[in-house]
Design a protein around this motif. Structure first.
Motif, PDB file in Angstrom:
ATOM      1  N   TYR A   3     -13.265 -18.934   4.317  1.00 29.17           N
ATOM      2  CA  TYR A   3     -13.529 -18.910   2.972  1.00 29.17           C
ATOM      3  C   TYR A   3     -13.436 -17.517   2.670  1.00 29.17           C
ATOM      4  N   PHE A   4     -13.800 -16.430   3.276  1.00 29.11           N
ATOM      5  CA  PHE A   4     -13.523 -14.926   2.953  1.00 29.11           C
ATOM      6  C   PHE A   4     -12.044 -14.659   3.087  1.00 29.11           C
ATOM      7  N   ILE A   5     -11.433 -15.423   3.962  1.00 26.07           N
ATOM      8  CA  ILE A   5      -9.795 -15.260   3.671  1.00 26.07           C
ATOM      9  C   ILE A   5      -9.218 -15.848   2.640  1.00 26.07           C
ATOM     10  N   GLN A   6      -9.706 -16.965   2.413  1.00 32.27           N
ATOM     11  CA  GLN A   6      -9.079 -17.603   1.085  1.00 32.27           C
ATOM     12  C   GLN A   6      -9.502 -16.612  -0.176  1.00 32.27           C
ATOM     13  N   GLN A   7     -10.463 -16.003  -0.311  1.00 32.61           N
ATOM     14  CA  GLN A   7     -10.679 -15.063  -1.326  1.00 32.61           C
ATOM     15  C   GLN A   7      -9.874 -13.917  -1.121  1.00 32.61           C
ATOM     16  N   VAL A   8      -9.563 -13.251  -0.164  1.00 29.67           N
ATOM     17  CA  VAL A   8      -8.699 -12.208   0.015  1.00 29.67           C
ATOM     18  C   VAL A   8      -7.227 -12.609  -0.352  1.00 29.67           C
ATOM     19  N   LEU A   9      -6.916 -14.016  -0.088  1.00 28.41           N
ATOM     20  CA  LEU A   9      -5.637 -14.389  -0.442  1.00 28.41           C
ATOM     21  C   LEU A   9      -5.438 -14.363  -1.841  1.00 28.41           C
ATOM     22  N   ASN A  10      -6.607 -15.182  -2.488  1.00 31.55           N
ATOM     23  CA  ASN A  10      -6.430 -15.120  -3.885  1.00 31.55           C
ATOM     24  C   ASN A  10      -6.424 -13.715  -4.627  1.00 31.55           C
ATOM     25  N   GLY A  11      -7.197 -12.785  -4.119  1.00 31.46           N
ATOM     26  CA  GLY A  11      -7.199 -11.321  -4.516  1.00 31.46           C
ATOM     27  C   GLY A  11      -5.717 -10.804  -4.430  1.00 31.46           C
ATOM     28  N   LEU A  12      -5.019 -11.083  -3.475  1.00 27.07           N
ATOM     29  CA  LEU A  12      -3.805 -10.472  -3.283  1.00 27.07           C
ATOM     30  C   LEU A  12      -2.531 -11.141  -4.404  1.00 27.07           C
ATOM     31  N   HIS A  13      -2.779 -12.193  -4.704  1.00 26.18           N
ATOM     32  CA  HIS A  13      -2.141 -12.661  -5.970  1.00 26.18           C
ATOM     33  C   HIS A  13      -2.490 -11.832  -7.343  1.00 26.18           C
ATOM     34  N   SER A  14      -3.705 -12.039  -7.561  1.00 27.99           N
ATOM     35  CA  SER A  14      -4.463 -11.381  -8.839  1.00 27.99           C
ATOM     36  C   SER A  14      -4.070 -10.031  -8.648  1.00 27.99           C
ATOM     37  N   LEU A  20       1.492  -4.564 -10.978  1.00 31.06           N
ATOM     38  CA  LEU A  20       2.792  -4.446 -11.763  1.00 31.06           C
ATOM     39  C   LEU A  20       2.486  -3.975 -13.032  1.00 31.06           C
ATOM     40  N   LEU A  21       1.399  -4.441 -13.657  1.00 32.58           N
ATOM     41  CA  LEU A  21       0.800  -4.126 -14.885  1.00 32.58           C
ATOM     42  C   LEU A  21       0.611  -2.571 -14.939  1.00 32.58           C
ATOM     43  N   ALA A  22      -0.220  -2.089 -14.054  1.00 33.60           N
ATOM     44  CA  ALA A  22      -0.483  -0.856 -13.803  1.00 33.60           C
ATOM     45  C   ALA A  22       0.511   0.023 -13.511  1.00 33.60           C
ATOM     46  N   PHE A  23       1.649  -0.182 -12.932  1.00 31.07           N
ATOM     47  CA  PHE A  23       2.807   0.451 -12.591  1.00 31.07           C
ATOM     48  C   PHE A  23       3.614   0.825 -13.850  1.00 31.07           C
ATOM     49  N   GLY A  24       3.764  -0.465 -14.781  1.00 23.18           N
ATOM     50  CA  GLY A  24       4.127  -0.391 -16.093  1.00 23.18           C
ATOM     51  C   GLY A  24       3.748   0.421 -17.056  1.00 23.18           C
ATOM     52  N   LEU A 154       3.483 -17.125  -3.717  1.00 26.51           N
ATOM     53  CA  LEU A 154       4.171 -16.173  -2.851  1.00 26.51           C
ATOM     54  C   LEU A 154       5.180 -15.751  -3.255  1.00 26.51           C
ATOM     55  N   ILE A 155       5.818 -16.421  -4.217  1.00 28.47           N
ATOM     56  CA  ILE A 155       7.012 -16.044  -4.962  1.00 28.47           C
ATOM     57  C   ILE A 155       6.694 -14.832  -5.843  1.00 28.47           C
ATOM     58  N   ASP A 156       5.655 -15.026  -6.682  1.00 22.85           N
ATOM     59  CA  ASP A 156       4.936 -14.154  -7.550  1.00 22.85           C
ATOM     60  C   ASP A 156       4.830 -12.969  -6.779  1.00 22.85           C
ATOM     61  N   ILE A 157       3.927 -12.936  -5.778  1.00 21.50           N
ATOM     62  CA  ILE A 157       3.880 -11.588  -4.868  1.00 21.50           C
ATOM     63  C   ILE A 157       4.994 -10.788  -4.487  1.00 21.50           C
ATOM     64  N   ALA A 158       5.938 -11.845  -4.097  1.00 19.64           N
ATOM     65  CA  ALA A 158       7.307 -11.331  -3.294  1.00 19.64           C
ATOM     66  C   ALA A 158       7.867 -10.512  -4.465  1.00 19.64           C
ATOM     67  N   LEU A 159       7.973 -11.368  -5.724  1.00 21.87           N
ATOM     68  CA  LEU A 159       8.789 -10.542  -6.743  1.00 21.87           C
ATOM     69  C   LEU A 159       8.433  -9.140  -7.150  1.00 21.87           C
ATOM     70  N   ILE A 160       6.779  -9.147  -7.267  1.00 19.60           N
ATOM     71  CA  ILE A 160       6.306  -7.994  -7.798  1.00 19.60           C
ATOM     72  C   ILE A 160       6.423  -6.885  -6.788  1.00 19.60           C
ATOM     73  N   ALA A 161       6.132  -7.326  -5.772  1.00 15.65           N
ATOM     74  CA  ALA A 161       6.219  -6.343  -4.408  1.00 15.65           C
ATOM     75  C   ALA A 161       7.790  -5.652  -4.633  1.00 15.65           C
ATOM     76  N   ALA A 162       8.651  -6.465  -4.677  1.00 12.34           N
ATOM     77  CA  ALA A 162      10.107  -5.778  -4.787  1.00 12.34           C
ATOM     78  C   ALA A 162      10.257  -4.930  -6.098  1.00 12.34           C
ATOM     79  N   ALA A 163       9.636  -5.652  -7.195  1.00  9.43           N
ATOM     80  CA  ALA A 163       9.918  -4.818  -8.345  1.00  9.43           C
ATOM     81  C   ALA A 163       9.194  -3.410  -8.253  1.00  9.43           C
ATOM     82  N   ILE A 164       8.110  -3.225  -7.701  1.00  7.66           N
ATOM     83  CA  ILE A 164       7.225  -2.166  -7.764  1.00  7.66           C
ATOM     84  C   ILE A 164       8.101  -1.078  -6.419  1.00  7.66           C
ATOM     85  N   ALA A 165       8.550  -1.485  -5.326  1.00  9.39           N
ATOM     86  CA  ALA A 165       9.178  -1.111  -4.525  1.00  9.39           C
ATOM     87  C   ALA A 165      10.459  -0.327  -5.094  1.00  9.39           C
TER      88      ALA A 165
END
Length: 301
Positions: A3-14, A20-24, A154-165
């Motif tokens: 359950y903790f792992i699930q919350q961490v995964l959810n936290g990665l997406h949000s 991305l918003l903070a970077f911009g 997963l696509i959202d996280i990958a796109l955001i990571a690429a954009a920030i990088a």
């Protein structure tokens, strides 16, 4: 533990969305040095524009689903460019030398206008996108429970990571990045060295608007809808998150966004969700007070 792992995964997406918003936001605020309440409005407006354009493409133009999505994305980015142009030339530049409260009041007006335009365009209705790429990907599994993220997350996280990088690399290595840091540190000295402050500022506002538009579209794809009042909520959160992470460093601001999203997800998983926003705001205010106290003590020393 699962359950903790699930919350961490959810936290990665949000957290990725907040990052991305903070970077911009920091990209613009690093030069503006003023509170920009319109940023959350750009986020929500572009997300809802994508939804409305997709609905129009599907119901009126009879486009296929991929073409509908592409049409919505193109319209959202087009409006982001238009908003960046209007904000930089019509709001920020004329008011840059005025009282800081002037820009705060003006951008609050822009936020309200964008919210009302979205409401009127949607005829005060909520349009929803169909679930897309919602297949779960399992990261951990136990008896009766699986910790998963969907493909779209997963696509959202990958796109955001690429954009920030890419944005971080540009600020660190490119000619624009050097000019951005120069104008952010000392605008007068940068001008004396031949840096076109206006061009750098307009590019920063445009980049921040595109980051907000991308975050709005990715949030719309995942949640299926963005309401009219979303801009104010996300705008205030990003304002505080960026203040904690650092207005003058978009990369550090992005890290602050990840931490905030993770904390928000863990709170929602273990504590009453109706108190989540109140405690998150309290936490951010406490962090600002501690950071300010630490800065004052170092200056006194």
């Amino acid at each position: 533990m699962l359950y903790f792992i699930q919350q961490v995964l959810n936290g990665l997406h949000s957290g990725a969305l907040y990052a991305l918003l903070a970077f911009g936001y920091a990209l613009t605020n690093g030069i503006l040095h003023r509170t920009n309440l319109a940023y959350g409005g750009v986020f929500a407006f572009c997300g809802q524009t994508m939804i409305l354009a997709a609905v129009y493409g599907w119901q009126v133009l009879w486009l296929t689903l991929p073409a509908t999505v592409a049409f919505g994305v193109a319209m959202a980015f087009a409006y982001a460019v238009l908003l960046g142009h209007v904000l930089s030339r019509g709001v920020f530049e004329p008011l840059a030398d005025r009282s800081p409260n002037t820009i705060a009041a003006a951008t609050l007006g822009v936020l309200l206008v964008l919210s009302e335009l979205s409401r009127i365009a949607a005829d005060t209705k909520d349009f929803w996108l169909p679930p897309m790429l919602a297949w779960p990907v399992t990261f951990a599994e136990g008896p009766g429970f699986r910790a998963t993220l969907t493909v779209v997350q997963l696509i959202d996280i990958a796109l955001i990571a690429a954009a920030i990088a890419a944005g971080g690399w540009m600020l660190a290595r490119s000619r624009f990045g050097r000019r951005w840091r120069a104008v952010s540190d000392d605008p007068l000295a940068a001008a004396l060295c031949g840096v076109d402050q206006r061009a750098v500022f307009r590019s920063a506002v445009l980049g921040g608007g595109l980051a907000a538009a991308l975050a709005g579209m990715l949030a719309a794809f995942y949640y299926g809808n963005i309401s009219f009042g979303t801009g104010l909520v996300y705008g205030l959160k990003v304002l505080f998150v960026t203040a904690v992470g650092g207005y003058l460093s978009p990369s550090r601001a992005a890290l602050g966004g990840v931490a905030f999203g993770m904390a928000e997800s863990l709170w929602a998983g273990y504590f009453p969700i109706e108190w989540r926003d109140a405690w998150m705001y309290l936490f951010l205010v406490a962090m600002l007070v501690l950071i300010g106290a630490g800065r004052d003590s170092r200056q006194a020393a």
